[in-house]
Scaffold this active site. Sequence first.
Site, PDB file in Angstrom:
ATOM      1  N   HIS A 207       0.841  -1.205   0.000  1.00  0.00           N
ATOM      2  CA  HIS A 207       0.000   0.000   0.000  1.00  0.00           C
ATOM      3  C   HIS A 207       0.873   1.251   0.000  1.00  0.00           C
ATOM      4  O   HIS A 207       0.612   2.210  -0.724  1.00  0.00           O
ATOM      5  CB  HIS A 207      -0.891   0.053   1.257  1.00  0.00           C
ATOM      6  CG  HIS A 207      -1.943  -1.006   1.329  1.00  0.00           C
ATOM      7  ND1 HIS A 207      -2.116  -1.810   2.438  1.00  0.00           N
ATOM      8  CD2 HIS A 207      -2.898  -1.387   0.439  1.00  0.00           C
ATOM      9  CE1 HIS A 207      -3.133  -2.629   2.238  1.00  0.00           C
ATOM     10  NE2 HIS A 207      -3.619  -2.400   1.034  1.00  0.00           N
TER      11      HIS A 207
ATOM     12  N   LYS B 190     -16.381  -7.526   3.355  1.00  0.00           N
ATOM     13  CA  LYS B 190     -15.233  -8.065   4.088  1.00  0.00           C
ATOM     14  C   LYS B 190     -15.476  -8.204   5.578  1.00  0.00           C
ATOM     15  O   LYS B 190     -16.134  -7.363   6.183  1.00  0.00           O
ATOM     16  CB  LYS B 190     -14.022  -7.141   3.880  1.00  0.00           C
ATOM     17  CG  LYS B 190     -13.408  -7.285   2.499  1.00  0.00           C
ATOM     18  CD  LYS B 190     -12.082  -6.564   2.403  1.00  0.00           C
ATOM     19  CE  LYS B 190     -11.417  -6.832   1.054  1.00  0.00           C
ATOM     20  NZ  LYS B 190     -10.241  -5.982   0.825  1.00  0.00           N
TER      21      LYS B 190
ATOM     22  N   ARG C 110      -2.459  -5.774  -8.528  1.00  0.00           N
ATOM     23  CA  ARG C 110      -1.385  -6.743  -8.337  1.00  0.00           C
ATOM     24  C   ARG C 110      -1.491  -7.910  -9.297  1.00  0.00           C
ATOM     25  O   ARG C 110      -0.559  -8.244  -9.998  1.00  0.00           O
ATOM     26  CB  ARG C 110      -1.394  -7.261  -6.894  1.00  0.00           C
ATOM     27  CG  ARG C 110      -1.114  -6.177  -5.866  1.00  0.00           C
ATOM     28  CD  ARG C 110      -1.651  -6.533  -4.529  1.00  0.00           C
ATOM     29  NE  ARG C 110      -3.087  -6.833  -4.619  1.00  0.00           N
ATOM     30  CZ  ARG C 110      -3.846  -7.142  -3.602  1.00  0.00           C
ATOM     31  NH1 ARG C 110      -3.323  -7.240  -2.403  1.00  0.00           N
ATOM     32  NH2 ARG C 110      -5.136  -7.381  -3.754  1.00  0.00           N
TER      33      ARG C 110
ATOM     34  N   SER D  24      -3.259  -8.054   2.016  1.00  0.00           N
ATOM     35  CA  SER D  24      -3.599  -8.089   3.440  1.00  0.00           C
ATOM     36  C   SER D  24      -4.218  -9.434   3.795  1.00  0.00           C
ATOM     37  O   SER D  24      -3.960  -9.996   4.862  1.00  0.00           O
ATOM     38  CB  SER D  24      -4.571  -6.955   3.784  1.00  0.00           C
ATOM     39  OG  SER D  24      -3.993  -5.711   3.508  1.00  0.00           O
TER      40      SER D  24
END
Length: 175
Positions: A21, A45, A94, A131
């Site tokens: 990040h 989430k 990513r 994460s």
Amino acid sequence: MRPADVVAVCPGSFDPVTLGHMDVVERAMALFGDVIVGVGRNSKKNYLFDFDERMRLTRDAMAKLTGVRVMPVDGLLVDFCRSQGAGVIVKGLRFASDFDHELQMAHMNEAMTGIETVLLIGSRLYGSISSTLLREVASNGGDIAAFVTPEVDAAVRAKVAAMKAGTASGSVDQL
Ligand code: PNS
């Protein structure tokens, strides 16, 4: 408008904030005049850290990048961007599996307000960090120190230990 005149928002859940990040934010700072990190909520989430913890850890980590502001995003990201005069949303990309979700959000945010999304390709160094993966590694006793700041490493260890001891809400099995 030239990029130097543009306010950019780097939004995310930051559960927890990683060196990946920070890399994206640093690269956004090289492109845009003013960068705000927006700590938001993704309704899909389950979070390891509550909102205040994510804010604090993200603020501490981003304090290493001079000039970046870290702010809470309550409600819609596009409303936050409007309230800050931001013209661009910057996110890191990513892997291919990130793309579908980012594309949907970029289209929706553009449709609602015309705001542009800029996707920065994750760097070679940090491109594979997520994460989610770090939470899984940490909850199984693995070492994540290479991927986060020392403060985040300590906070994750403490949180996992507390969850295993039953003194923090949630279960490591949910992570
Ligand atoms: O790190 P994440 O989980 O990819 O971050 C997602 C986040 C927090 C940026 C996204 O869920 C978000 O923008 N939340 C705020 C609410 C919102 O605007 N939802 C609609 C998105 S199109």
